[in-house]
Scaffold this motif. Sequence first.
Motif, PDB file in Angstrom:
ATOM      1  N   LEU A 175      54.705  32.336  36.064  1.00 30.69           N
ATOM      2  CA  LEU A 175      54.196  31.796  34.809  1.00 30.69           C
ATOM      3  C   LEU A 175      52.673  31.814  34.757  1.00 30.69           C
ATOM      4  O   LEU A 175      52.080  32.235  33.767  1.00 30.69           O
ATOM      5  CB  LEU A 175      54.710  30.371  34.598  1.00 30.69           C
ATOM      6  N   THR A 176      52.042  31.360  35.823  1.00 30.91           N
ATOM      7  CA  THR A 176      50.576  31.322  35.822  1.00 30.91           C
ATOM      8  C   THR A 176      49.984  32.729  35.891  1.00 30.91           C
ATOM      9  O   THR A 176      48.978  33.004  35.243  1.00 30.91           O
ATOM     10  CB  THR A 176      50.047  30.459  36.966  1.00 30.91           C
ATOM     11  N   ALA A 177      50.596  33.621  36.660  1.00 30.38           N
ATOM     12  CA  ALA A 177      50.082  34.983  36.754  1.00 30.38           C
ATOM     13  C   ALA A 177      50.220  35.723  35.424  1.00 30.38           C
ATOM     14  O   ALA A 177      49.294  36.416  34.995  1.00 30.38           O
ATOM     15  CB  ALA A 177      50.795  35.749  37.865  1.00 30.38           C
ATOM     16  N   CYS A 178      51.366  35.573  34.775  1.00 28.85           N
ATOM     17  CA  CYS A 178      51.561  36.244  33.480  1.00 28.85           C
ATOM     18  C   CYS A 178      50.620  35.698  32.420  1.00 28.85           C
ATOM     19  O   CYS A 178      50.078  36.460  31.616  1.00 28.85           O
ATOM     20  CB  CYS A 178      53.004  36.101  33.026  1.00 28.85           C
ATOM     21  N   LEU A 179      50.401  34.394  32.407  1.00 27.29           N
ATOM     22  CA  LEU A 179      49.457  33.806  31.458  1.00 27.29           C
ATOM     23  C   LEU A 179      48.039  34.286  31.740  1.00 27.29           C
ATOM     24  O   LEU A 179      47.279  34.601  30.822  1.00 27.29           O
ATOM     25  CB  LEU A 179      49.518  32.281  31.514  1.00 27.29           C
ATOM     26  N   GLY A 180      47.675  34.395  33.005  1.00 21.49           N
ATOM     27  CA  GLY A 180      46.348  34.894  33.365  1.00 21.49           C
ATOM     28  C   GLY A 180      46.140  36.341  32.976  1.00 21.49           C
ATOM     29  O   GLY A 180      45.082  36.704  32.452  1.00 21.49           O
ATOM     30  N   VAL A 181      47.127  37.174  33.210  1.00 24.62           N
ATOM     31  CA  VAL A 181      47.018  38.583  32.825  1.00 24.62           C
ATOM     32  C   VAL A 181      46.943  38.719  31.307  1.00 24.62           C
ATOM     33  O   VAL A 181      46.168  39.526  30.786  1.00 24.62           O
ATOM     34  CB  VAL A 181      48.201  39.394  33.408  1.00 24.62           C
ATOM     35  N   TYR A 182      47.711  37.914  30.597  1.00 22.21           N
ATOM     36  CA  TYR A 182      47.634  37.926  29.137  1.00 22.21           C
ATOM     37  C   TYR A 182      46.236  37.533  28.658  1.00 22.21           C
ATOM     38  O   TYR A 182      45.696  38.160  27.743  1.00 22.21           O
ATOM     39  CB  TYR A 182      48.679  36.975  28.550  1.00 22.21           C
ATOM     40  N   CYS A 183      45.662  36.517  29.258  1.00 21.87           N
ATOM     41  CA  CYS A 183      44.317  36.081  28.860  1.00 21.87           C
ATOM     42  C   CYS A 183      43.271  37.146  29.173  1.00 21.87           C
ATOM     43  O   CYS A 183      42.330  37.342  28.395  1.00 21.87           O
ATOM     44  CB  CYS A 183      43.965  34.769  29.554  1.00 21.87           C
ATOM     45  N   VAL A 184      43.411  37.823  30.299  1.00 23.13           N
ATOM     46  CA  VAL A 184      42.458  38.877  30.664  1.00 23.13           C
ATOM     47  C   VAL A 184      42.553  40.044  29.688  1.00 23.13           C
ATOM     48  O   VAL A 184      41.540  40.586  29.239  1.00 23.13           O
ATOM     49  CB  VAL A 184      42.708  39.360  32.111  1.00 23.13           C
ATOM     50  N   LYS A 185      43.764  40.431  29.337  1.00 19.91           N
ATOM     51  CA  LYS A 185      43.955  41.583  28.452  1.00 19.91           C
ATOM     52  C   LYS A 185      43.632  41.270  26.992  1.00 19.91           C
ATOM     53  O   LYS A 185      43.229  42.156  26.251  1.00 19.91           O
ATOM     54  CB  LYS A 185      45.409  42.078  28.531  1.00 19.91           C
ATOM     55  N   SER A 186      43.803  40.029  26.571  1.00 17.75           N
ATOM     56  CA  SER A 186      43.664  39.700  25.156  1.00 17.75           C
ATOM     57  C   SER A 186      42.259  39.295  24.731  1.00 17.75           C
ATOM     58  O   SER A 186      41.886  39.491  23.584  1.00 17.75           O
ATOM     59  CB  SER A 186      44.618  38.568  24.790  1.00 17.75           C
ATOM     60  N   PHE A 187      41.486  38.714  25.624  1.00 16.60           N
ATOM     61  CA  PHE A 187      40.188  38.172  25.252  1.00 16.60           C
ATOM     62  C   PHE A 187      39.074  38.905  25.985  1.00 16.60           C
ATOM     63  O   PHE A 187      39.261  39.400  27.098  1.00 16.60           O
ATOM     64  CB  PHE A 187      40.119  36.681  25.581  1.00 16.60           C
ATOM     65  N   ASP A 188      37.893  38.960  25.348  1.00 16.43           N
ATOM     66  CA  ASP A 188      36.745  39.615  25.979  1.00 16.43           C
ATOM     67  C   ASP A 188      36.250  38.820  27.182  1.00 16.43           C
ATOM     68  O   ASP A 188      36.054  39.368  28.255  1.00 16.43           O
ATOM     69  CB  ASP A 188      35.606  39.788  24.969  1.00 16.43           C
ATOM     70  N   SER A 189      36.011  37.546  26.988  1.00 15.12           N
ATOM     71  CA  SER A 189      35.652  36.694  28.122  1.00 15.12           C
ATOM     72  C   SER A 189      36.857  35.819  28.459  1.00 15.12           C
ATOM     73  O   SER A 189      37.609  35.401  27.580  1.00 15.12           O
ATOM     74  CB  SER A 189      34.450  35.815  27.778  1.00 15.12           C
ATOM     75  N   PHE A 190      37.029  35.546  29.711  1.00 12.52           N
ATOM     76  CA  PHE A 190      38.225  34.819  30.161  1.00 12.52           C
ATOM     77  C   PHE A 190      38.179  33.374  29.666  1.00 12.52           C
ATOM     78  O   PHE A 190      37.212  32.657  29.915  1.00 12.52           O
ATOM     79  CB  PHE A 190      38.308  34.831  31.687  1.00 12.52           C
ATOM     80  N   PRO A 191      39.210  32.911  28.960  1.00  6.87           N
ATOM     81  CA  PRO A 191      39.204  31.542  28.432  1.00  6.87           C
ATOM     82  C   PRO A 191      39.610  30.525  29.507  1.00  6.87           C
ATOM     83  O   PRO A 191      40.788  30.333  29.800  1.00  6.87           O
ATOM     84  CB  PRO A 191      40.237  31.599  27.313  1.00  6.87           C
ATOM     85  N   VAL A 246      44.058  28.754  41.815  1.00  7.01           N
ATOM     86  CA  VAL A 246      43.872  30.037  42.512  1.00  7.01           C
ATOM     87  C   VAL A 246      43.650  31.180  41.525  1.00  7.01           C
ATOM     88  O   VAL A 246      42.724  31.986  41.677  1.00  7.01           O
ATOM     89  CB  VAL A 246      45.079  30.326  43.435  1.00  7.01           C
ATOM     90  N   TRP A 247      44.497  31.279  40.486  1.00  8.91           N
ATOM     91  CA  TRP A 247      44.368  32.378  39.526  1.00  8.91           C
ATOM     92  C   TRP A 247      43.101  32.259  38.686  1.00  8.91           C
ATOM     93  O   TRP A 247      42.537  33.271  38.292  1.00  8.91           O
ATOM     94  CB  TRP A 247      45.589  32.470  38.623  1.00  8.91           C
ATOM     95  N   SER A 248      42.649  31.041  38.398  1.00  9.18           N
ATOM     96  CA  SER A 248      41.404  30.933  37.638  1.00  9.18           C
ATOM     97  C   SER A 248      40.224  31.423  38.463  1.00  9.18           C
ATOM     98  O   SER A 248      39.287  32.018  37.918  1.00  9.18           O
ATOM     99  CB  SER A 248      41.183  29.504  37.155  1.00  9.18           C
ATOM    100  N   ILE A 249      40.248  31.218  39.757  1.00 15.61           N
ATOM    101  CA  ILE A 249      39.196  31.761  40.624  1.00 15.61           C
ATOM    102  C   ILE A 249      39.309  33.278  40.712  1.00 15.61           C
ATOM    103  O   ILE A 249      38.309  33.996  40.637  1.00 15.61           O
ATOM    104  CB  ILE A 249      39.264  31.113  42.020  1.00 15.61           C
ATOM    105  N   VAL A 250      40.533  33.782  40.853  1.00 19.18           N
ATOM    106  CA  VAL A 250      40.737  35.235  40.978  1.00 19.18           C
ATOM    107  C   VAL A 250      40.298  35.964  39.712  1.00 19.18           C
ATOM    108  O   VAL A 250      39.580  36.970  39.783  1.00 19.18           O
ATOM    109  CB  VAL A 250      42.223  35.539  41.298  1.00 19.18           C
ATOM    110  N   PHE A 251      40.706  35.473  38.554  1.00 19.08           N
ATOM    111  CA  PHE A 251      40.377  36.163  37.311  1.00 19.08           C
ATOM    112  C   PHE A 251      38.918  35.991  36.897  1.00 19.08           C
ATOM    113  O   PHE A 251      38.417  36.762  36.096  1.00 19.08           O
ATOM    114  CB  PHE A 251      41.299  35.710  36.180  1.00 19.08           C
ATOM    115  N   ASN A 252      38.240  34.977  37.409  1.00 15.35           N
ATOM    116  CA  ASN A 252      36.845  34.748  37.065  1.00 15.35           C
ATOM    117  C   ASN A 252      35.899  35.138  38.191  1.00 15.35           C
ATOM    118  O   ASN A 252      34.725  34.770  38.159  1.00 15.35           O
ATOM    119  CB  ASN A 252      36.621  33.276  36.711  1.00 15.35           C
ATOM    120  N   TRP A 253      36.375  35.825  39.182  1.00 15.52           N
ATOM    121  CA  TRP A 253      35.556  36.190  40.331  1.00 15.52           C
ATOM    122  C   TRP A 253      34.284  36.963  39.939  1.00 15.52           C
ATOM    123  O   TRP A 253      33.209  36.673  40.481  1.00 15.52           O
ATOM    124  CB  TRP A 253      36.380  36.977  41.330  1.00 15.52           C
TER     125      TRP A 253
END
Length: 86
Positions: free
Chosen positions: A21-37, A75-82
Amino acid sequence: MTTHIKTELSSLSELFLSLLLTACLGVYCVKSFDSFPWFAFIGAPIGLAVIVACWERKKNQWTLFVVGLIINTIVWSIVFNWPSFF
């Protein structure tokens, strides 16, 4: 199957579901928005964890799911915002 094996499989499936759930939501946010929300990504899983934690007292226990949601969110918020850290 014994009850011990069923509880172990239930625990593993709760952890795996929270990870997915968290990984899919993170990937959706990365693909859908210019800056990570940040707030949308952190708020949705934590809100779901609060809802399940309140619902948990009436039904069976989902403690690993709730803890997994919170830990995977961090963990995913750190990974996607690295890249924004450096």
